[in-house]
Design an enzyme around this catalytic site. Structure first.
Site, PDB file in Angstrom:
ATOM      1  N   GLU A 113      28.403  38.439  40.115  1.00  0.00           N
ATOM      2  CA  GLU A 113      28.266  39.870  40.419  1.00  0.00           C
ATOM      3  C   GLU A 113      27.828  40.645  39.182  1.00  0.00           C
ATOM      4  O   GLU A 113      27.041  41.592  39.255  1.00  0.00           O
ATOM      5  CB  GLU A 113      29.593  40.417  40.939  1.00  0.00           C
ATOM      6  CG  GLU A 113      30.000  39.813  42.272  1.00  0.00           C
ATOM      7  CD  GLU A 113      31.461  40.062  42.570  1.00  0.00           C
ATOM      8  OE1 GLU A 113      31.779  41.143  43.090  1.00  0.00           O
ATOM      9  OE2 GLU A 113      32.289  39.191  42.263  1.00  0.00           O
TER      10      GLU A 113
ATOM     11  N   SER B  52      42.237  37.410  41.666  1.00  0.00           N
ATOM     12  CA  SER B  52      42.564  38.802  41.954  1.00  0.00           C
ATOM     13  C   SER B  52      43.950  39.109  41.400  1.00  0.00           C
ATOM     14  O   SER B  52      44.835  38.252  41.416  1.00  0.00           O
ATOM     15  CB  SER B  52      42.548  39.023  43.470  1.00  0.00           C
ATOM     16  OG  SER B  52      43.346  40.140  43.817  1.00  0.00           O
TER      17      SER B  52
ATOM     18  N   LYS C  22      42.525  34.838  46.404  1.00  0.00           N
ATOM     19  CA  LYS C  22      41.139  35.141  46.070  1.00  0.00           C
ATOM     20  C   LYS C  22      40.573  34.252  44.963  1.00  0.00           C
ATOM     21  O   LYS C  22      41.241  33.934  43.999  1.00  0.00           O
ATOM     22  CB  LYS C  22      41.003  36.612  45.609  1.00  0.00           C
ATOM     23  CG  LYS C  22      41.161  37.636  46.686  1.00  0.00           C
ATOM     24  CD  LYS C  22      40.130  37.529  47.805  1.00  0.00           C
ATOM     25  CE  LYS C  22      38.767  37.984  47.372  1.00  0.00           C
ATOM     26  NZ  LYS C  22      38.707  39.426  47.105  1.00  0.00           N
TER      27      LYS C  22
END
Ligand code: ARG
Length: 462
Positions: A289, A276, A282
């Site tokens: 995705e 991130s 993260k």
């Protein structure tokens, strides 16, 4: 200059002409267009429509064009309307008037369908190779997981224990159907259209059986009108790619969930995760995705294409030109997604301690009920008895493993001293009987069968 400008006495309005130009994308059919043209030139020569000398000139000219285009892809460019016009222009530039005989008795309508059929036949094996590689990665994970257990879910609630290997082979099973479906799309494309002319057939005595043999087609279309408008093979290909993307999307969705903090069943390798820009902790599953997201795009290509086809009057219509971008985009989307899924799946590491913890507890209730059935209790009654036990255990915040023999027998006097042994995840999987079950021996056989399939489906991967 177009292939048809003789008919008109004014130049086209660029807003109309440029709109119809397909060379920007149908240049992907270069190799297929030349291959098909060589077969056509030979058929014209064999039928005596074109002299031997002109046939030889056309064939060697086309071969030289093919070589040049393969060597330098920038060669395949120019102001041409489409790939067919490009190849013909290059041939005339190279051999002069003999090149002007190539299109005798042939139409771009049958030619473009031929090219796309050749293209799909040539390219589908690479997609199948990608799918088979992902099946192999699932098989490797199944092998590595050994006897590790995890919960299987229904309604995304813990249902029953299964081997982790069984879970990976579940995805392999769906992917193998995709492999077969791609083969079916290739088979559907396997019909020669040449000899159909623009719509009514050709008036030259070409030997279509010979052309089919030369191009490796196993059959010839049955109706020239149908041939000029049939793109069912495109729809089948787009369906095969869409369903494969749906399966990849489901793999992705599972792994987004299973690699998250809440489950922690598997760890994503650093190499197949992203970070991130703001939150330093993260580790995001972006590739998964994106695979999930791109499934929508593939389905859109299928849907769009079916809508394009549905309103067409019989015979060729220019709408059909829309088939190519759909095919190329679906192909590229599946190829990239399957490679990304492979990168993630092949590098997953299993946290067996977490999966096994999640595979124990109240999800053994069916096994407890089966225990009572084995002692003669009707299943419906056993379901009730165990349901009441579950209610009580839930209220007390514990599971079957903490029950004393007395407490087992309080629930039913059919429980013996061996009851606790039936209520473990390992006993649960061992109790399965059928070949498709998660019984460890059945899973071992399923894995061997999967390996045998891989050896025959994708020999180069072995
Ligand atoms: N670019 C056209 C297509 O993709 C080729 C066929 C053109 N035929 C025609 N009659 N305009 O369908």
């Amino acid at each position: 200059m177009t292939l048809w400008s003789g008919r008109f006495d004014v130049a086209s309005d660029p807003a109309a002409f440029d709109f119809g130009v397909s060379f920007g994308f149908d240049r992907a059919l270069f190799e297929d267009d030349v291959t098909g043209s060589i077969a056509w030139a030979e058929a014209l020569g064999a039928a005596g429509v074109v002299s031997d000398e002109d046939t030889r000139a056309m064939v060697s000219g086309l071969k030289a064009i093919l070589e040049e285009g393969r060597y330098d892809s920038s060669y395949v460019s120019g102001p041409d309307e489409d790939i067919h016009s490009f190849v013909e222009r290059k041939l005339v530039e190279r051999i002069g008037d003999a090149g002007r005989r190539l299109h005798t008795g042939r139409s771009r309508n049958e030619q473009v369908s031929l090219d796309l059929r050749l293209y799909l036949r040539r390219r589908i094996p690479a997609l199948q190779g990608g799918v088979a590689a992902l099946v192999a990665a699932c098989a490797d994970q199944a092998e590595r997981a050994g006897s590790a257990l995890m919960p299987a879910y229904t309604h995304l609630r813990r249902a029953q224990p299964v081997l982790v290997a069984h879970y990976f082979l579940c995805h392999a099973a769906a992917l193998r159907r995709d492999h077969a479906r791609l083969a079916t799309a290739a088979e559907e494309a396997d019909a020669l259209t040449l000899g159909s002319g623009a719509v009514a057939g050709t008036s030259y005595p070409v030997d279509t059986t010979r052309i089919a043999r030369a191009l490796g087609f196993s059959r010839i279309v049955g109706n020239s009108m149908d041939a000029s408008s049939d793109r069912d093979f495109v729809a089948s290909f787009l369906y095969a790619t869409s369903l494969a993307m749906v399966h990849l999307s489901r793999v992705a969705e599972d792994l987004v969930i299973f690699t998250g903090e809440e489950h922690g069943f598997f760890d994503l390798a650093d190499a197949s995760a992203t970070g991130s820009s703001m939150m330093p902790q993260k580790k995001n599953p972006d590739p998964l995705e994106l695979v999930r997201g791109k499934a929508g795009r593939a389905i859109g290509r299928l849907t769009g294409w079916l809508v394009t086809m549905k309103g067409l009057p019989s015979g060729y219509n220019k709408d059909l030109q829309e088939d190519k971008e759909a095919v190329f985009d679906a192909e590229a989307t599946l190829a990239a997604s399957v490679a990304a899924a492979h990168a993630v799946v092949s590098r997953l590491t299993l946290n067996a301690e977490r999966t096994e913890r999640a595979a124990s507890g109240l999800l053994l209730a069916t096994d407890v009920a089966d225990y009572l059935v084995s002692r003669g209790m009707p299943f419906r009654r056993a379901h009730e008895v165990v349901g009441a036990m579950v209610r009580r255990l839930l209220a007390e915040g514990r599971d079957f493993s903490t029950l004393t023999l007395e407490q087992w027998r309080e629930a039913s006097d059919m429980f013996g001293a061996d009851a606790p042994r039936a209520a473990t995840a390992l006993a649960s999987v061992q109790a399965r009987r059928t070949a498709q079950s998660t019984n460890p021996e059945a899973v071992r056989k399923a894995l061997d069968e999967c390996r045998a399939w891989l050896a025959s489906a994708n020999p180069q991967s072995q």
